[in-house]
Design an enzyme around this catalytic site. Structure first.
Site, PDB file in Angstrom:
ATOM      1  N   HIS A 176       0.829  -1.210   0.000  1.00  0.00           N
ATOM      2  CA  HIS A 176       0.000   0.000   0.000  1.00  0.00           C
ATOM      3  C   HIS A 176       0.864   1.261   0.000  1.00  0.00           C
ATOM      4  CE1 HIS A 176      -3.956  -1.995   1.544  1.00  0.00           C
ATOM      5  NE2 HIS A 176      -3.410  -2.638   0.527  1.00  0.00           N
ATOM      6  N   GLU A 191       0.761   4.003   1.736  1.00  0.00           N
ATOM      7  CA  GLU A 191       1.174   4.538   3.037  1.00  0.00           C
ATOM      8  C   GLU A 191       2.365   3.756   3.588  1.00  0.00           C
ATOM      9  OE1 GLU A 191      -1.751   3.531   1.978  1.00  0.00           O
ATOM     10  OE2 GLU A 191      -3.395   4.434   3.091  1.00  0.00           O
ATOM     11  N   CYS A 247      -6.051   1.766   5.235  1.00  0.00           N
ATOM     12  CA  CYS A 247      -6.679   0.526   5.692  1.00  0.00           C
ATOM     13  C   CYS A 247      -6.121   0.171   7.075  1.00  0.00           C
ATOM     14  CB  CYS A 247      -6.366  -0.597   4.700  1.00  0.00           C
ATOM     15  SG  CYS A 247      -4.647  -1.111   4.769  1.00  0.00           S
ATOM     16  N   CYS A 262      -2.325  -0.411   7.137  1.00  0.00           N
ATOM     17  CA  CYS A 262      -1.581   0.857   7.051  1.00  0.00           C
ATOM     18  C   CYS A 262      -1.732   1.661   8.330  1.00  0.00           C
ATOM     19  CB  CYS A 262      -2.088   1.656   5.859  1.00  0.00           C
ATOM     20  SG  CYS A 262      -1.617   0.925   4.286  1.00  0.00           S
TER      21      CYS A 262
END
Ligand SMILES: Nc1ccn([C@H]2C[C@H](O)[C@@H](COP(=O)(O)O)O2)c(=O)n1
Length: 205
Positions: free
Chosen positions: A121, A123, A147, A150
Site C-alpha cells: 500500500h 502509506e 486501511c 496501514c
C-alpha cells in the site's frame, strides 16, 4: 589588499592580514540603508500560490501516478513539522516482484490470483521510503483513507496526523478498524476538501 586577505606568493598560506582597526564610533556611523528590508509590502510577490495542504495533497496525487494498479492509484506523502517531505509512496508490488508477473486482478475465484495478497500500500511504502531517521510527529497525506494494516504502520511509525481525500471504503471492516485504532491512539484524521477541483501542471512553460 582588496578584502583583508593576503596570499603568499606560493599560495601555500592564506593569512588574514591585520584588518584596519574599527572603533565603536565608526560602527554606529555605518550606513545600513542598503541592508535594511523595505517595510512596504512587495507588490510583485505572487499570491495565487498553493497553500500547504493543497501542495502536499496534490503531491500525493502526483506520486499516485506511478501506480500500475488498473483500478485504484493511491499516493501518500509524509511531511514533518517543518513542512519538509520526508517520505513518498504509491501502491505497487514489492521490490523484486515484477508488476508483469504478479496479478493486478480483483474478485478472482482464487485469492492467490488477485492483487490484494501482494500489493504494497502507498502509506506503507511512504513509511518504508522515509529519508529521515524517523517519522515521529509527522503527518501523512493520502489520496485514500488508510486501511487497518496501514493504520498500524502509521501509528507505530510515530505519525500523529492523517489527511486523506477519498473514503470510498468507509463501510469496509478494514476502514472501521483503522478509525478504531486511530481514535484509541489519538491520531488525528480529517478529510481534505480542496478549493480547486483541478491543479494543472504545465510542463512546457
Ligand atoms: N489505504 C490503502 C488502501 C488500498 N491501497 C491500494 C491497494 C490496491 O492496490 C488498491 C485498492 O484496490 P481496489 O480495491 O480499489 O481495486 O489501493 C493503498 O495503497 N492504500
Amino acid at each position: 589588499m582588496s578584502n583583508g586577505f593576503n596570499v603568499d606568493k606560493d599560495m601555500d598560506n592564506l593569512t588574514l592580514s591585520d584588518l584596519p582597526e574599527t572603533n565603536p564610533q565608526q560602527i554606529t556611523n555605518v550606513d545600513n540603508s542598503d541592508t535594511e528590508v523595505s517595510q512596504t509590502p512587495n507588490k510583485l510577490k505572487r499570491t495565487d500560490v498553493l497553500e500547504w495542504h493543497e501542495y502536499f495533497m496534490a503531491s500525493a496525487f502526483l506520486v499516485a501516478k506511478r501506480s500500475k494498479d488498473p483500478v485504484t492509484k493511491v499516493g501518500a506523502v509524509i511531511v514533518n513539522e517543518a513542512n519538509k517531505i520526508v517520505g513518498t509512496g504509491y501502491n505497487g508490488m514489492p521490490i523484486g516482484c515484477s508488476d508483469d508477473d504478479f496479478p493486478w486482478d480483483k474478485n478472482t475465484p482464487n485469492e492467490l490470483d488477485s492483487k490484494y495478497l501482494y500489493v504494497c500500500h502507498a502509506e506503507m511504502n511512504a513509511i518504508c521510503n522515509k529519508n529521515s531517521a524517523d517519522t515521529n510527529n509527522c503527518r501523512i497525506y493520502s489520496s485514500l483513507f488508510p486501511c487497518n494494516e496501514c493504520a498500524k504502520f502509521i501509528i507505530q511509525s510515530g505519525i500523529r496526523e492523517v489527511i486523506y481525500m477519498c473514503d470510498k471504503d468507509m463501510h469496509k471492516p478494514a476502514t472501521i478498524a483503522s478509525k478504531r485504532m486511530f481514535d484509541a491512539a489519538k491520531i488525528k484524521y480529517w478529510q481534505y476538501k480542496p478549493q480547486n477541483k483541478r491543479i494543472v501542471i504545465d510542463l512546457y512553460v
